[in-house]
Design an enzyme around this catalytic site. Structure first.
Site, mmCIF file in Angstrom:
data_model
loop_
_atom_site.group_PDB
_atom_site.id
_atom_site.type_symbol
_atom_site.label_atom_id
_atom_site.label_comp_id
_atom_site.label_asym_id
_atom_site.label_seq_id
_atom_site.Cartn_x
_atom_site.Cartn_y
_atom_site.Cartn_z
ATOM 1 N N GLU A 338 0.828 -1.206 0.000
ATOM 2 C CA GLU A 338 0.000 0.000 0.000
ATOM 3 C C GLU A 338 0.863 1.257 0.000
ATOM 4 O OE1 GLU A 338 -2.654 2.430 -0.511
ATOM 5 O OE2 GLU A 338 -3.467 0.436 -0.131
ATOM 6 N N ASP A 342 1.002 4.092 -2.979
ATOM 7 C CA ASP A 342 0.626 5.494 -2.750
ATOM 8 C C ASP A 342 1.754 6.453 -3.130
ATOM 9 O OD1 ASP A 342 -1.766 4.554 -1.814
ATOM 10 O OD2 ASP A 342 -1.289 4.813 0.300
ATOM 11 N N SER A 607 -7.044 2.430 -3.968
ATOM 12 C CA SER A 607 -5.779 2.896 -3.396
ATOM 13 C C SER A 607 -4.886 3.502 -4.469
ATOM 14 C CB SER A 607 -5.026 1.737 -2.725
ATOM 15 O OG SER A 607 -5.559 1.464 -1.453
#
Length: 767
Positions: A338, A342, A607
């Site tokens: 994650e 990002d 995401s």
């Protein structure tokens, strides 16, 4: 005990008797001109521990019917809980009026932002009330670690035994999905004298939402076909695998920064020098990444010449409360996918921006959202303006129905504070259709819900789209057959549909088998008798059950006729039907190499959508700054809806020709001047189940069949599609279908970044 009570009452009474009973805010900031939030203390009586009030919804509703697996030992440390305080109604009203003015170009307060200290003094709880609450916490044996500058949060530590005695709730252990958690067994209570200023305590449970991405896949590049062959699921522990109704056996597609830049027309901004330079994007996380990944990504995809920077750190308050420690993960085997996603895809869109990876450990829990919340909260409350970012992106989520009241209140006050300070916040809307709590699994036992991290009216929620070319058979029109020097193939904007990997995907049903989604799902029962390919994986959207609809969300065609803050606001690419299209990551285990001679990781989800839109906002910020305006824009949503009204029209009245002209289905035909691409095809109605063995019902689900032994383990299980009716299923009742204007499926749609900057400049009166 009576003597002890008297001493406590006297000590607390003495504490607030020594402070002024009226707090008056004063500041030279033009934003606060004419605002008088002077008020008397609301704690007016001595605190009596024998006279208490329960605070509703202060324990997790998901545990309502759960049987505890045992009590937590009284000696268990419970560090960095937060007592969440409630501002008065008059201060709340004054804050909302100010934020509205800060986004109104005709107001003298337009873009006049606050500092954390100004926010706390003007809109927090009075010093006398804070002193009373602190004194009571100390009298109960807790250690007060600090008060936030916003004067709405008190960081404190203690033990489970102290929690039981002070708040009259037992900390228990619960086993949920084979994982043991701790949580308070019932709503907490506080002395009635404090009732008006206390919302609740965040940090009484250790449940944590999941990052909103599809389980990563490891793939090997096929030079002959210019695509990738999936080898195996990634070894990443972030996210859980889901199934697709169709698997593409001929290889899959891996998008790179060039593709996203081309599709959303950010490359034309680069040629004018707008790359995000001078703008800081903070991605907030609860696990580190392997820091060489970012440099590898920048090098592999030709982004190094833009001058972007990267920093990974743990944001602290001044003075520090000690509530943010390094969560670890700065290694190839320990990093969070994650966090990698990002940081890399905010850079993919804004390659000149400063990327802050702000991480805090979940073990320093202060909220249901753990370290992610702490990282964002500490950034927003940083007294040093150089320690506050221009933009924040957060890609985590869970439904409001699964979030305790104190944590939800803390989230909303945090984003309101960020907005008042001029910080633009973007949140992923979710990856499981009409309920964001089931990423990688299947909606069951609950109905329609919305991501509690995103339903504040002071952030911008970003949903997920899919490119339509694969199902339309138009890939050659929009993509080159060979890759360019930076591995991209997109030619232009590509028509989009709602990202939906279930048989509820109306476009897939129509294009592949020429039938309705409902019939498509019924047919699937024949070929999937155990339900292994039942899924809820899709971009999320839905109405809040807590936050009211802001005025700016009412002004555009298609706006839901409800009283709720509705999600999403906008959308960008999030994933694809059948798992055909992904984006490429450069990770520690699978670093990118020239010509992809070694395996890479592929990932998808909202995401991805949120950090990409944060990148677009960084471009907007720099473009406005270059025109002589402030960098910070605060919450982007009010401006986005105003611009969309110009293109789509208002909720009533004549329909402008640009509503049809800017339909995403048009692709590049006649859409050259469009700010938004209105996505009207598809929807995020996905599959849902009701397992007989669970003895629970699943509302908002239209059941179309029964699986006799679900996944050969769970026994008889009803399977359906999410809907607003349990008796019929069509385009009107599906939860939710895309439509002209705004929709629960994709909000306002996606954007042309170059045109968005032009329109934004015009809106704010930039030269």
């Amino acid at each position: 005990m009576k003597t002890e009570h008297v001493m406590i009452a006297l000590s607390i009474a003495a504490a607030f008797a020594t402070l002024p009973s009226i707090t008056k805010a004063s500041s030279s900031n033009p934003a606060l001109a004419g605002i008088d939030t002077t008020e008397a203390s609301r704690v007016t009586q001595a605190v009596n521990n024998n006279v208490v009030s329960a605070l509703s919804h202060t324990h997790l509703s998901l545990l309502a019917n759960a049987t505890p697996a045992g009590r937590v030992d009284d000696a268990l440390p419970m560090n960095h809980m937060q007592l969440i305080l409630q501002r008065s109604a008059s201060r709340e009203s004054a804050l909302q009026a100010l934020i509205t003015a800060q986004h109104d170009p005709s107001s003298s307060k337009f873009h006049q932002w606050l500092t954390p200290e100004e926010f706390g003094t003007t809109f927090g709880v009075t010093d006398a009330d804070i002193a009373a609450v602190k004194s009571w916490l100390i009298s109960q044996g807790f250690t007060v670690n600090g008060v936030y500058p916003n004067k709405l949060q008190i960081d404190f530590s203690g033990t489970a035994g102290l929690v039981r005695q002070a708040f009259r709730t037992q900390e228990n252990r619960y086993v949920v999905n084979h994982v043991t958690h701790i949580a308070n067994a019932n709503d907490i209570s506080v002395p009635s004298a404090l009732r008006d200023v206390v919302v609740g305590v965040a940090g009484l449970n250790d449940f944590r939402p999941q990052p909103l991405h599809v389980a990563p896949q490891v793939a090997q590049f096929d030079r002959n076909k210019s695509n990738f062959k999936i080898k195996q699921p990634s070894n990443s522990t972030a996210g859980t695998p889901g199934h697709s109704a169709v698997n593409f056996t001929g290889g899959v597609r891996g998008f790179v920064p060039y593709d996203m830049q081309t599709i959303y027309n950010v490359t034309s901004l680069y040629t004018s020098g707008v790359t995000g330079t001078g703008i800081t994007i903070a991605v907030v996380e609860d696990v580190d990444m392997y820091t060489p990944d970012w440099a590898n990504f920048v090098s592999q995809f030709g982004l190094g010449s833009y001058g972007g920077t990267f920093t990974q750190f743990q944001p602290q308050l001044t003075p520090s409360t000690g509530n943010c420690t390094d969560p670890g993960g700065n290694s190839p085997g320990g990093e969070s996918i994650e966090t990698v996603l990002d940081s890399e895809y905010s850079t993919a869109i804004a390659p000149g921006a400063n990327i802050w990876v702000a991480t805090c450990a979940d073990s320093d829990s202060t909220n249901f959202f753990g370290g992610v919340f702490t990282a964002a909260d500490n950034l927003i409350n940083n007294s040093d303006p150089t320690g506050r970012p221009n933009v924040i992106s957060a890609s985590y989520g869970y439904g409001e129905g699964f979030t305790d009241a104190a944590s939800k209140a803390a989230i909303d006050l945090m984003w309101a504070q960020g907005d008042a300070e001029g910080i633009s916040v973007f949140i992923s809307s979710g990856d499981s259709g009409s309920n964001p709590s089931f990423n990688g699994s299947i909606i069951n036992g609950v109905g329609i819900d919305a991501n509690s991290f995103a339903t504040s009216p002071n952030d911008t929620a970003v949903g997920g789209t899919d490119t339509a070319d694969v199902l339309d058979g138009t890939t050659n029109k929009y993509f080159n057959s060979t890759l360019n020097a930076v591995y991209g193939s997109a030619k232009s904007y590509v028509p989009e549909i709602t990202w939906n990997q279930s048989c509820g995907n109306t476009q897939a049903a129509s294009k592949l088998v020429h039938t309705s989604a409902l019939q498509f799902c019924k047919n699937a029962l024949i070929y999937d008798p155990y339900g292994y390919y039942v899924t809820s994986e899709s971009g999320s959207g839905g109405p809040s059950s807590i936050d009211a609809k802001p005025s700016w969300q009412r002004i555009v065609r298609g706006a839901a006729k409800d009283q709720s803050r509705d999600l999403p606001d906008v959308s960008l690419f999030g994933g694809s039907y059948g798992g055909y299209s992904w984006v490429i990551l450069c990770t520690g285990f699978y670093p990118c190499t020239a010509n992809f001679t070694s395996p890479v990781e592929l990932v998808a989800g909202t995401s991805l959508s949120s950090p990409m839109f944060a990148g677009i906002q960084a471009l907007i910020d720099q473009g406005l700054y270059n025109a002589g305006l402030p960098k910070n824009q605060g919450n982007a949503a009010p401006t986005l809806y105003e611009l969309a009204r110009s293109e789509y029209g208002g909720p009533t009245g004549k329909t402008p020709p640009t509503l049809a002209g800017c339909n995403s289905d048009n692709g590049t035909s006649g859409t050259g001047k469009c700010v938004f691409y209105n996505i009207t095809a598809g929807g995020n109605s996905t599959q849902c189940i009701q397992v007989a063995a669970f003895a629970q019902t699943t509302p908002d689900c239209y059941f179309y069949g029964t699986i006799q032994n679900f996944q050969q383990f769970y026994g008889p299980t009803l399977v359906g599609l999410t809907a607003t009716s349990t008796s019929k299923y069509n385009a009107t009742t599906a939860a939710f279908a895309a439509q002209p204007g705004w929709s629960f499926a994709n909000g306002l749609g996606s954007v042309n970044a170059n045109n968005l900057l032009k329109a934004w400049k015009s809106f704010v009166g930039a030269p």
